[in-house]
Design a protein around this motif. Sequence first.
Motif, PDB file in Angstrom:
ATOM      1  N   HIS A 206     -70.766  38.625  44.536  1.00 26.99           N
ATOM      2  CA  HIS A 206     -70.005  38.748  43.289  1.00 26.99           C
ATOM      3  C   HIS A 206     -68.544  38.351  43.503  1.00 26.99           C
ATOM      4  CE1 HIS A 206     -69.073  42.607  45.217  1.00 26.99           C
ATOM      5  NE2 HIS A 206     -68.008  42.668  44.438  1.00 26.99           N
ATOM      6  N   LYS A 207     -68.029  38.586  44.708  1.00 25.37           N
ATOM      7  CA  LYS A 207     -66.660  38.165  45.000  1.00 25.37           C
ATOM      8  C   LYS A 207     -66.555  36.643  45.058  1.00 25.37           C
ATOM      9  CE  LYS A 207     -65.231  42.294  47.569  1.00 25.37           C
ATOM     10  NZ  LYS A 207     -64.682  42.820  48.853  1.00 25.37           N
ATOM     11  N   VAL A 208     -67.572  36.025  45.657  1.00 20.41           N
ATOM     12  CA  VAL A 208     -67.604  34.561  45.717  1.00 20.41           C
ATOM     13  C   VAL A 208     -67.688  33.982  44.311  1.00 20.41           C
ATOM     14  CG1 VAL A 208     -68.900  32.556  46.550  1.00 20.41           C
ATOM     15  CG2 VAL A 208     -68.651  34.568  48.013  1.00 20.41           C
ATOM     16  N   GLU A 209     -68.525  34.604  43.464  1.00 22.16           N
ATOM     17  CA  GLU A 209     -68.684  34.132  42.085  1.00 22.16           C
ATOM     18  C   GLU A 209     -67.386  34.276  41.292  1.00 22.16           C
ATOM     19  OE1 GLU A 209     -70.445  32.532  38.752  1.00 22.16           O
ATOM     20  OE2 GLU A 209     -71.304  32.677  40.760  1.00 22.16           O
ATOM     21  N   ALA A 210     -66.687  35.391  41.497  1.00 21.35           N
ATOM     22  CA  ALA A 210     -65.417  35.606  40.792  1.00 21.35           C
ATOM     23  C   ALA A 210     -64.374  34.586  41.235  1.00 21.35           C
ATOM     24  CB  ALA A 210     -64.911  37.028  41.057  1.00 21.35           C
ATOM     25  N   MET A 211     -64.343  34.292  42.535  1.00 21.26           N
ATOM     26  CA  MET A 211     -63.389  33.304  43.038  1.00 21.26           C
ATOM     27  C   MET A 211     -63.743  31.911  42.525  1.00 21.26           C
ATOM     28  SD  MET A 211     -60.638  33.387  44.925  1.00 21.26           S
ATOM     29  CE  MET A 211     -59.829  32.214  43.856  1.00 21.26           C
ATOM     30  N   ARG A 212     -65.042  31.624  42.434  1.00 17.31           N
ATOM     31  CA  ARG A 212     -65.486  30.331  41.900  1.00 17.31           C
ATOM     32  C   ARG A 212     -64.997  30.155  40.468  1.00 17.31           C
ATOM     33  NH1 ARG A 212     -69.267  28.744  38.402  1.00 17.31           N
ATOM     34  NH2 ARG A 212     -70.240  26.668  38.674  1.00 17.31           N
ATOM     35  N   GLU A 213     -65.119  31.204  39.658  1.00 16.62           N
ATOM     36  CA  GLU A 213     -64.675  31.142  38.267  1.00 16.62           C
ATOM     37  C   GLU A 213     -63.175  30.882  38.173  1.00 16.62           C
ATOM     38  OE1 GLU A 213     -64.822  31.185  34.144  1.00 16.62           O
ATOM     39  OE2 GLU A 213     -66.459  31.076  35.610  1.00 16.62           O
ATOM     40  N   GLN A 214     -62.420  31.541  39.053  1.00 11.46           N
ATOM     41  CA  GLN A 214     -60.963  31.341  39.078  1.00 11.46           C
ATOM     42  C   GLN A 214     -60.623  29.900  39.459  1.00 11.46           C
ATOM     43  OE1 GLN A 214     -58.395  33.398  38.462  1.00 11.46           O
ATOM     44  NE2 GLN A 214     -56.692  32.300  39.380  1.00 11.46           N
ATOM     45  N   ILE A 215     -61.330  29.368  40.454  1.00  9.02           N
ATOM     46  CA  ILE A 215     -61.060  28.010  40.935  1.00  9.02           C
ATOM     47  C   ILE A 215     -61.395  26.961  39.881  1.00  9.02           C
ATOM     48  CG2 ILE A 215     -61.896  26.252  42.567  1.00  9.02           C
ATOM     49  CD1 ILE A 215     -62.087  28.528  44.653  1.00  9.02           C
ATOM     50  N   LEU A 216     -62.496  27.158  39.172  1.00 12.97           N
ATOM     51  CA  LEU A 216     -62.968  26.133  38.241  1.00 12.97           C
ATOM     52  C   LEU A 216     -62.340  26.227  36.853  1.00 12.97           C
ATOM     53  CD1 LEU A 216     -66.781  25.965  39.100  1.00 12.97           C
ATOM     54  CD2 LEU A 216     -64.903  24.577  39.990  1.00 12.97           C
ATOM     55  N   ASN A 217     -61.864  27.419  36.479  1.00  8.19           N
ATOM     56  CA  ASN A 217     -61.370  27.579  35.118  1.00  8.19           C
ATOM     57  C   ASN A 217     -59.982  28.202  35.001  1.00  8.19           C
ATOM     58  OD1 ASN A 217     -63.869  26.683  33.673  1.00  8.19           O
ATOM     59  ND2 ASN A 217     -64.757  28.452  34.724  1.00  8.19           N
ATOM     60  N   GLY A 218     -59.444  28.712  36.117  1.00  5.87           N
ATOM     61  CA  GLY A 218     -58.133  29.344  36.069  1.00  5.87           C
ATOM     62  C   GLY A 218     -57.001  28.328  36.046  1.00  5.87           C
ATOM     63  N   PRO A 219     -55.758  28.782  35.801  1.00  8.28           N
ATOM     64  CA  PRO A 219     -54.600  27.877  35.839  1.00  8.28           C
ATOM     65  C   PRO A 219     -54.455  27.265  37.229  1.00  8.28           C
ATOM     66  CG  PRO A 219     -53.904  30.171  35.751  1.00  8.28           C
ATOM     67  CD  PRO A 219     -55.372  30.175  35.503  1.00  8.28           C
ATOM     68  N   ILE A 220     -54.222  25.964  37.285  1.00 11.89           N
ATOM     69  CA  ILE A 220     -54.290  25.241  38.546  1.00 11.89           C
ATOM     70  C   ILE A 220     -53.231  25.695  39.541  1.00 11.89           C
ATOM     71  CG2 ILE A 220     -53.934  22.967  39.610  1.00 11.89           C
ATOM     72  CD1 ILE A 220     -55.423  21.758  37.248  1.00 11.89           C
TER      73      ILE A 220
ATOM     74  N   GLY B 231     -63.270  20.533  46.197  1.00 10.07           N
ATOM     75  CA  GLY B 231     -64.681  20.553  46.591  1.00 10.07           C
ATOM     76  C   GLY B 231     -65.544  21.277  45.572  1.00 10.07           C
ATOM     77  N   GLN B 232     -65.103  22.445  45.125  1.00 12.63           N
ATOM     78  CA  GLN B 232     -65.903  23.196  44.156  1.00 12.63           C
ATOM     79  C   GLN B 232     -65.892  22.518  42.784  1.00 12.63           C
ATOM     80  OE1 GLN B 232     -65.625  27.436  44.040  1.00 12.63           O
ATOM     81  NE2 GLN B 232     -65.268  27.648  46.244  1.00 12.63           N
ATOM     82  N   ALA B 233     -64.761  21.918  42.417  1.00 11.85           N
ATOM     83  CA  ALA B 233     -64.697  21.210  41.133  1.00 11.85           C
ATOM     84  C   ALA B 233     -65.656  20.024  41.118  1.00 11.85           C
ATOM     85  CB  ALA B 233     -63.267  20.753  40.861  1.00 11.85           C
ATOM     86  N   ILE B 234     -65.738  19.319  42.228  1.00  8.61           N
ATOM     87  CA  ILE B 234     -66.671  18.181  42.301  1.00  8.61           C
ATOM     88  C   ILE B 234     -68.114  18.675  42.254  1.00  8.61           C
ATOM     89  CG2 ILE B 234     -67.534  16.364  43.835  1.00  8.61           C
ATOM     90  CD1 ILE B 234     -64.651  15.861  44.674  1.00  8.61           C
ATOM     91  N   GLY B 235     -68.380  19.793  42.970  1.00  6.92           N
ATOM     92  CA  GLY B 235     -69.728  20.365  42.925  1.00  6.92           C
ATOM     93  C   GLY B 235     -70.135  20.749  41.516  1.00  6.92           C
ATOM     94  N   ALA B 236     -69.158  21.179  40.713  1.00  3.49           N
ATOM     95  CA  ALA B 236     -69.418  21.547  39.305  1.00  3.49           C
ATOM     96  C   ALA B 236     -69.248  20.351  38.363  1.00  3.49           C
ATOM     97  CB  ALA B 236     -68.478  22.665  38.882  1.00  3.49           C
ATOM     98  N   LYS B 237     -68.998  19.156  38.914  1.00  2.00           N
ATOM     99  CA  LYS B 237     -68.840  17.909  38.153  1.00  2.00           C
ATOM    100  C   LYS B 237     -67.622  17.922  37.229  1.00  2.00           C
ATOM    101  CE  LYS B 237     -73.789  16.903  38.320  1.00  2.00           C
ATOM    102  NZ  LYS B 237     -75.015  16.560  37.567  1.00  2.00           N
ATOM    103  N   LEU B 238     -66.589  18.633  37.617  1.00  2.00           N
ATOM    104  CA  LEU B 238     -65.341  18.663  36.844  1.00  2.00           C
ATOM    105  C   LEU B 238     -64.350  17.690  37.493  1.00  2.00           C
ATOM    106  CD1 LEU B 238     -65.061  22.541  36.350  1.00  2.00           C
ATOM    107  CD2 LEU B 238     -65.951  20.845  34.732  1.00  2.00           C
ATOM    108  N   TYR B 239     -64.599  16.409  37.351  1.00  2.00           N
ATOM    109  CA  TYR B 239     -63.848  15.397  38.087  1.00  2.00           C
ATOM    110  C   TYR B 239     -62.397  15.265  37.618  1.00  2.00           C
ATOM    111  CZ  TYR B 239     -68.519  14.178  39.669  1.00  2.00           C
ATOM    112  OH  TYR B 239     -69.780  14.236  40.204  1.00  2.00           O
ATOM    113  N   ASP B 240     -62.165  15.365  36.333  1.00  5.24           N
ATOM    114  CA  ASP B 240     -60.789  15.269  35.831  1.00  5.24           C
ATOM    115  C   ASP B 240     -59.944  16.431  36.357  1.00  5.24           C
ATOM    116  OD1 ASP B 240     -61.298  12.944  34.473  1.00  5.24           O
ATOM    117  OD2 ASP B 240     -61.721  13.941  32.553  1.00  5.24           O
TER     118      ASP B 240
ATOM    119  N   TYR C 131     -71.859  23.443  47.401  1.00  8.69           N
ATOM    120  CA  TYR C 131     -72.991  24.317  47.062  1.00  8.69           C
ATOM    121  C   TYR C 131     -72.512  25.562  46.310  1.00  8.69           C
ATOM    122  CZ  TYR C 131     -76.600  21.814  49.714  1.00  8.69           C
ATOM    123  OH  TYR C 131     -77.505  20.885  50.152  1.00  8.69           O
ATOM    124  N   VAL C 132     -71.386  26.113  46.734  1.00  7.36           N
ATOM    125  CA  VAL C 132     -70.828  27.263  46.028  1.00  7.36           C
ATOM    126  C   VAL C 132     -70.445  26.863  44.604  1.00  7.36           C
ATOM    127  CG1 VAL C 132     -68.885  28.884  45.928  1.00  7.36           C
ATOM    128  CG2 VAL C 132     -70.054  28.473  48.093  1.00  7.36           C
TER     129      VAL C 132
END
Length: 468
Positions: free
Chosen positions: A3-17, A321-330, A85-86
């Motif tokens: 759950h900690k990994v998932e929370a950090m993933r959410e911050q990385i992919l959607n939080g302020p850069i 790395g995580q953004a590319i894994g989630a296909k968020l290239y921009d 993968y994450v």
Amino acid sequence: MRHKVEAMREQILNGPIVKTLILLAYPLIINQLVQVLYNLTDTFWLGKLGRTELSAPGTAWPLVWFFMSIGMGFATAGFAFVSQYVGAREYDKANRAAGALYSLMLIFATAVGITGVVLAPQLLRLMNVSDTIYPYALSYTRVIFAGIPFSFTLFAFNFLLRAVGDTKTPVKINIATVILNIILDPLFIFGWGPFPELGVVGAAIATMLSNTAGSIVGGYLLFTGRVGIHLTPETLKPDFHFYSRIFRVGLPASIGNSTTALGFVILTRVIFTIGKLYGQTHGIPNFEDVAFATYSITNRLTNFMFAFSDGISMAMGTMVGQAIGAKLYDRAKEIAEKTMVINFTILGVGTLLFIFFRVPIFRFFINDPAVIAESAKVVKYFSASLPFFGIFAAVNNVFQSAGQTKKSMVLGMVRLWGIRLPLSYGLGVLMRDTAGMWLGMGLSNVLGAVMALAWFLKGSWMKAIIEE
């Protein structure tokens, strides 16, 4: 821990850069500063013994780095797989990739350690190390190589946790190892209390023991599942299909890293050669020792500055790395661009401080008039290029985190072999002065940054490797 990994993933992919970048980067910056402190500690204490003793670690580390960098290329591939993968929420595959990487690193590091201990004399002679420095460098190098397996597994631990977004745990361990190194250094170097007086060898032993302690703690955390990665006997079992994927992605990085490291071995030879040439021209005996001592201290100081930009670049690598894994290239591109601006600014400020406080800084390590005089050339011909290296490092990290290791390989080889070595040697010989050598190093940073930025803007790195 998931759950900690998932929370950090959410911050990385959607939080302020910028906020997320700083959140991830500040532990990494501390970690980088801790690693620099390792080297500064050795430099400080060995400087009390003399110019030749101070230079011993500087001759050893290009060799150690050369062999370690071969394996670190595969660590880079492991990082790319785990982080992507994450990003794709495939956590079991992330653990499997981590296990494969860890077992490969341990086997490879053992082979490297044995090879380095046996071949150290020939390798130092290849570097044209002066006769006065050689005996100190040989003993230091052999001890460091003997401890390589522990250094490697500690690096693997840092890579794996950074891939899942945990940048704090490695810092805690590395701070403890540095404190241990700071305590052990003077005890083994000068023979304080019941400890033997070992000089240069003592510094190497202190480093080896500190890394060993950190490696053991890191391994315990990974195998007990107390961190975001959980290694088990199952994940460590040979998986030759996945090994082939690691080798395919990691081989270019290994080639690039090792050829870069070999380039710095050759650069060491260039420094000794140009220093000797300058000494002969001006009738100054053993000036090559002055040139290399100046380089050793400069290298430690620039590493201190790069600790900030490298920490930010590594945090960027996790996000990219995580953004590319989630296909968020921009988003990945925007993260990288903001990192470059931050790096350039930080290194610009650091360069100004380096210029203004050069003399007291160098005198802190060694009160040698010849070395302090030579450092004036560093400021004049090299220091202004440092902010440009921040751009180069950021782009290189983007390519590695995206798994585009061939691009990273080419980038590193061209900067070092195509620009730095020819210019440093050629200008040094042409001018018959170490000023030419420093100028060549500076130009390589500027030209390398321009090349890297142009390649980044093409956007050909925006592709996930986990889908291949």
